[in-house]
Design an enzyme around this catalytic site. Structure first.
Site, mmCIF file in Angstrom:
data_model
loop_
_atom_site.group_PDB
_atom_site.id
_atom_site.type_symbol
_atom_site.label_atom_id
_atom_site.label_comp_id
_atom_site.label_asym_id
_atom_site.label_seq_id
_atom_site.Cartn_x
_atom_site.Cartn_y
_atom_site.Cartn_z
ATOM 1 N N CYS A 4 132.727 62.944 -24.044
ATOM 2 C CA CYS A 4 131.821 62.074 -23.505
ATOM 3 C C CYS A 4 130.998 63.139 -22.476
ATOM 4 O O CYS A 4 131.281 64.116 -22.491
ATOM 5 C CB CYS A 4 132.423 61.204 -22.299
ATOM 6 S SG CYS A 4 133.514 60.046 -23.227
ATOM 7 N N ARG B 146 127.154 64.274 -27.068
ATOM 8 C CA ARG B 146 128.593 64.230 -26.991
ATOM 9 C C ARG B 146 129.129 62.767 -27.063
ATOM 10 O O ARG B 146 130.496 62.846 -26.758
ATOM 11 C CB ARG B 146 128.932 64.799 -25.399
ATOM 12 C CG ARG B 146 128.332 66.290 -24.991
ATOM 13 C CD ARG B 146 128.763 66.609 -23.812
ATOM 14 N NE ARG B 146 130.270 66.789 -23.679
ATOM 15 C CZ ARG B 146 130.873 67.773 -24.147
ATOM 16 N NH1 ARG B 146 130.349 69.017 -24.435
ATOM 17 N NH2 ARG B 146 132.150 67.846 -23.774
ATOM 18 N N TRP C 57 131.746 58.213 -25.540
ATOM 19 C CA TRP C 57 132.368 58.131 -27.150
ATOM 20 C C TRP C 57 133.828 57.475 -26.848
ATOM 21 O O TRP C 57 134.612 58.170 -26.273
ATOM 22 C CB TRP C 57 132.322 59.389 -27.668
ATOM 23 C CG TRP C 57 132.623 59.180 -29.230
ATOM 24 C CD1 TRP C 57 131.950 59.181 -30.249
ATOM 25 C CD2 TRP C 57 134.046 59.292 -29.808
ATOM 26 N NE1 TRP C 57 132.453 59.241 -31.315
ATOM 27 C CE2 TRP C 57 133.840 59.182 -31.374
ATOM 28 C CE3 TRP C 57 135.438 59.506 -29.211
ATOM 29 C CZ2 TRP C 57 134.847 59.185 -31.952
ATOM 30 C CZ3 TRP C 57 136.491 59.528 -30.140
ATOM 31 C CH2 TRP C 57 136.188 59.309 -31.506
ATOM 32 N N ASN D 34 135.946 62.520 -18.783
ATOM 33 C CA ASN D 34 136.096 62.772 -20.231
ATOM 34 C C ASN D 34 137.214 63.351 -20.514
ATOM 35 O O ASN D 34 137.912 64.029 -20.183
ATOM 36 C CB ASN D 34 134.923 64.019 -20.545
ATOM 37 C CG ASN D 34 135.114 64.370 -21.965
ATOM 38 O OD1 ASN D 34 135.489 63.844 -22.844
ATOM 39 N ND2 ASN D 34 134.410 65.649 -22.060
ATOM 40 N N GLY D 35 137.814 62.816 -21.506
ATOM 41 C CA GLY D 35 139.115 63.020 -21.953
ATOM 42 C C GLY D 35 140.000 61.883 -22.148
ATOM 43 O O GLY D 35 139.570 60.878 -22.338
ATOM 44 N N GLU E 125 130.660 71.375 -47.862
ATOM 45 C CA GLU E 125 129.785 71.440 -46.451
ATOM 46 C C GLU E 125 128.533 70.474 -46.872
ATOM 47 O O GLU E 125 128.181 69.554 -45.927
ATOM 48 C CB GLU E 125 129.330 72.615 -45.988
ATOM 49 C CG GLU E 125 128.338 72.815 -44.829
ATOM 50 C CD GLU E 125 128.632 72.238 -43.656
ATOM 51 O OE1 GLU E 125 127.957 71.833 -42.604
ATOM 52 O OE2 GLU E 125 129.774 71.967 -43.476
ATOM 53 N N LYS F 60 127.672 66.964 -44.761
ATOM 54 C CA LYS F 60 126.576 66.563 -43.913
ATOM 55 C C LYS F 60 125.863 65.246 -44.531
ATOM 56 O O LYS F 60 125.282 64.708 -43.729
ATOM 57 C CB LYS F 60 125.592 67.958 -44.467
ATOM 58 C CG LYS F 60 125.709 69.170 -43.731
ATOM 59 C CD LYS F 60 125.360 68.924 -42.408
ATOM 60 C CE LYS F 60 126.355 69.155 -41.340
ATOM 61 N NZ LYS F 60 127.319 69.722 -41.546
ATOM 62 N N GLU G 95 127.860 62.420 -43.029
ATOM 63 C CA GLU G 95 127.588 62.339 -41.480
ATOM 64 C C GLU G 95 126.515 61.606 -41.102
ATOM 65 O O GLU G 95 126.555 60.834 -40.153
ATOM 66 C CB GLU G 95 127.510 63.633 -41.061
ATOM 67 C CG GLU G 95 129.124 64.548 -40.894
ATOM 68 C CD GLU G 95 128.860 65.972 -40.310
ATOM 69 O OE1 GLU G 95 129.752 66.116 -39.250
ATOM 70 O OE2 GLU G 95 128.024 66.584 -40.441
ATOM 71 N N HIS H 66 139.650 67.001 -63.676
ATOM 72 C CA HIS H 66 140.920 66.485 -63.327
ATOM 73 C C HIS H 66 140.871 65.213 -62.346
ATOM 74 O O HIS H 66 141.657 65.084 -61.559
ATOM 75 C CB HIS H 66 141.736 67.524 -62.605
ATOM 76 C CG HIS H 66 142.002 68.761 -63.348
ATOM 77 N ND1 HIS H 66 143.109 68.889 -64.180
ATOM 78 C CD2 HIS H 66 141.432 69.883 -63.709
ATOM 79 C CE1 HIS H 66 143.113 70.296 -65.150
ATOM 80 N NE2 HIS H 66 141.937 70.624 -64.557
ATOM 81 N N LYS I 284 129.642 65.559 -30.935
ATOM 82 C CA LYS I 284 129.292 66.798 -31.270
ATOM 83 C C LYS I 284 130.627 67.735 -30.841
ATOM 84 O O LYS I 284 130.962 68.569 -31.614
ATOM 85 C CB LYS I 284 128.071 67.305 -30.249
ATOM 86 C CG LYS I 284 127.695 68.745 -30.610
ATOM 87 C CD LYS I 284 127.154 69.022 -32.088
ATOM 88 C CE LYS I 284 126.708 70.333 -32.371
ATOM 89 N NZ LYS I 284 126.150 70.610 -33.776
#
Length: 615
Positions: free
Chosen positions: A2, A27, A75, A101-102, A488, A492, A495, A511, A610
């Site tokens: 947050c 955040r 968040w 935050n946490g 990666e 992207k 996301e 496979h 983030k």
């Protein structure tokens, strides 16, 4: 995960807090709120949604007055994103207010005890439990707010960054941290509080970063008092001069931060290697390695711990270290590493990678490695972050602030730093010749120019994106150094466009994933002319024979793959070891343009944040 902003001083707090929350939305952005003190009372505005929604509500209700206040963008962890669970939260009396935050892991036991003492709760959050615990301590112990916060925090288990104030003390905010970042901006007769420095960079260049298990009393007209929570010892705060600029955290004419950050890569890669290598002399200069060279040279192995995009950078580094420096490397998800009782010894070097320097799982992995005697080296982007402080040594990437939640320039600058370390060790161990070292350093120096060339494919990538924007699935394939690039690229796309995508080693396609391929399946193949080129062409033929749609990343002038692929995207020729730096560029652009065309929020994709400061 947050964002916290606070202000106390001589100016109106609301504009400072709202602008700060907008900068911290990376955040968390599922709800937001602000509490302001004015004329003896606290006005509260909070809502599900983004900071823009909070602005409309606050300004419609005229809740914007006061020279002291705290704000929050969330968040969600405990409780769904809604108006009740949004921060700030009041104590039962209405006198105390908090942003947090946490995660408070033992909140349920504390909540039950407080209910037994007559407290009531209106939200599902652990944060409301914490503010009422602070109030309970303040009342029963008959202590000031700062002491109440200190006593209360000794009873909680978990992670936190908090800002608390009491309406009976309008010139004071109490802050504390454990595991989640918190900075205090020191201005002229004013103070700023934030999860990072971006909310106050235009007001002051001076900041204090709290260490874990520290709290501070921020009071107008007084010097900031910092104390250890456990033993009440006074700590002399270190005031750090910030290097960040306002220009770095603004879009600079781009439509999105992500696009700006993609285009910043030539410059930030240059910033990352600048001063760390002398190409014409074949020298890598990194004091953080030189000061601990024996640890690296005598290591039995290197263990890389990271999460998400940083983990992919670690996978690229595994190839580079083993190929050039001939040292065994293991790459671990930090979230798994910390729980599987790994075998770690004093002969191991652990490299921890994180853009934010605050990733909770990576910090826990660092703690575990240190407890077992390993030497821990950090690679991160944020000066003064927790990983920078917790590791034995390390290097910053100099990517500058990365606001877009989907990481781009952090990935390439992390690879740049890791390549420099590998080349340094290879030079010291004699596993590369002097001429090869010169060649590799010259190649690294050429990367900004080559990435500028790679960025010129933007219009072509945009055209390809328009064709495949409605695809339900994508497959990304790569070999060797470019297998992590495939991972990666798929990440992207997932996301920011919400399209299901998988990255796979090209040889593994047979496979299992080959069963998915038909005329509806776009397959992105990294097929540059370095490393396993003939094998990649065979894989492309296997896709083509099953009617898959092939988007190939190729070296300039390649005609063999062009004859097979539906679309080719050309990039400059690059040595295999450094090819991920160039080959990732069109994949970043592809995900960006597809997301924009699908109407997705590119910079703030749903459900993500983030800086992942909780498990």
């Amino acid at each position: 995960m947050c964002g916290i902003v606070g202000y106390i001083g001589h100016r109106q707090a609301y504009p400072v807090i709202i602008k700060g929350l907008e900068r911290l939305e990376y955040r968390g952005y599922d709800s937001a709120g602000v509490a302001l003190f004015d004329k003896g009372e606290i006005s509260l505005s909070k809502t599900k949604g983004k900071v823009a929604d909070l602005k409309r509500i606050s300004e419609a209700n005229s809740n914007t007055q006061g020279m002291c206040g705290i704000g929050h963008t969330r968040w969600a962890t405990h409780g769904i994103p809604d108006d009740l669970n949004a921060h700030p939260h009041f104590s039962n009396s209405g006198n105390l207010v908090i942003v947090h935050n946490g995660i408070i892991e033992n909140y349920d036991a504390i909540k039950k005890a407080l209910i037994g003492r007559g407290y009531t709760f209106h939200s599902e959050t652990d944060t409301e439990v914490l503010i009422n615990l602070i109030e309970d301590v303040k009342k029963n112990e008959q202590v000031k707010l700062g002491k109440a916060v200190q006593i209360a925090l000794q009873q909680v288990v978990g992670a936190y960054a908090i800002a608390v104030f009491d309406k009976s003390k309008p010139d004071e905010i109490i802050v504390a941290k454990l595991g989640s970042p918190l900075a205090i901006g020191v201005g002229e007769e004013e103070f700023f509080i934030a999860s990072d420095a971006s909310p106050f960079i235009e007001y002051t260049n001076n900041a204090i970063y709290l260490e874990d298990e520290q709290m501070a009393i921020v009071r107008l007209g007084r010097d900031i008092k910092v104390r250890q929570i456990e033993n009440d010892a006074l700590v002399t705060p270190y005031v750090q001069e910030l290097e960040m600029s306002l220009e770095q955290i603004e879009k600079g004419g781009y439509d999105h931060f992500m696009l700006k950050e993609i285009h910043e890569q030539p410059e930030v890669i240059k910033d990352t290697y600048r001063g760390r290598m002398i190409v014409n002399e074949g020298i890598v200069k990194m004091a953080s390695i030189d000061d601990h060279l024996e640890k690296f040279l005598n290591a039995n192995r290197i263990i890389i711990v990271a999460c998400g995009t940083s983990w992919h950078a670690g996978l690229v580094a595994e190839y580079i270290f083993e190929d050039l420096a001939r040292v065994p490397v293991e790459v671990e998800y930090a979230s798994e590493f910390r729980y599987r009782n790994p075998i770690i010894t004093s002969k191991d070097v652990v490299i921890a990678i994180s853009q934010s320097g605050e990733t909770a799982d990576t910090l826990a992995a660092i703690k575990l490695a240190k407890e077992n005697g390993a030497f821990v080296y950090g690679v991160c982007n944020v000066v003064g972050s927790s990983i920078a402080r917790e590791t034995n040594s390390g290097a910053y990437t100099h990517a500058g602030p990365e606001i877009g939640v989907a990481s781009t320039k952090a990935f390439t600058t992390q690879i740049t730093v890791l390549a420099l370390i590998a080349l340094k060790l290879a030079s010291e161990k004699g596993t590369v010749s002097k001429s090869e070292l010169h060649q590799k350093l010259a190649e690294l120096e050429s990367m900004p120019r080559k990435i500028e060339e790679a960025l010129k494919v933007d219009d072509h990538v945009k055209y390809i994106s328009s064709i495949y924007k409605d695809a339900a699935n994508f497959l990304y394939l790569g070999r060797g150094y470019n297998f992590p690039v495939a991972l990666e690229g798929a990440l992207k796309l997932k996301e920011i466009s919400y399209i299901h995508a998988e990255g796979y080693p090209a040889a593994e396609m047979k496979h299992g994933p080959i069963a998915l391929i038909d005329e509806q399946m776009p397959v992105v193949v990294i097929a540059t002319k370095k490393g396993h080129y003939e094998k990649i062409i065979s894989n492309i033929q296997e896709i083509k024979s099953r009617s898959g749609k092939i988007i190939a990343i190729v070296t300039e002038g390649d005609e063999d793959v062009r004859a097979l692929a539906d679309h080719v995207i050309e990039v400059p020729e690059t040595s295999e070891a450094l090819s991920p730096l160039v080959n990732t560029i069109p994949l970043q652009l592809l995900s960006y343009h597809i997301a924009v065309m699908r109407g997705c929020n590119v910079d703030q994709p749903r459900n993500l944040a983030k800086s992942v400061t909780v498990e």
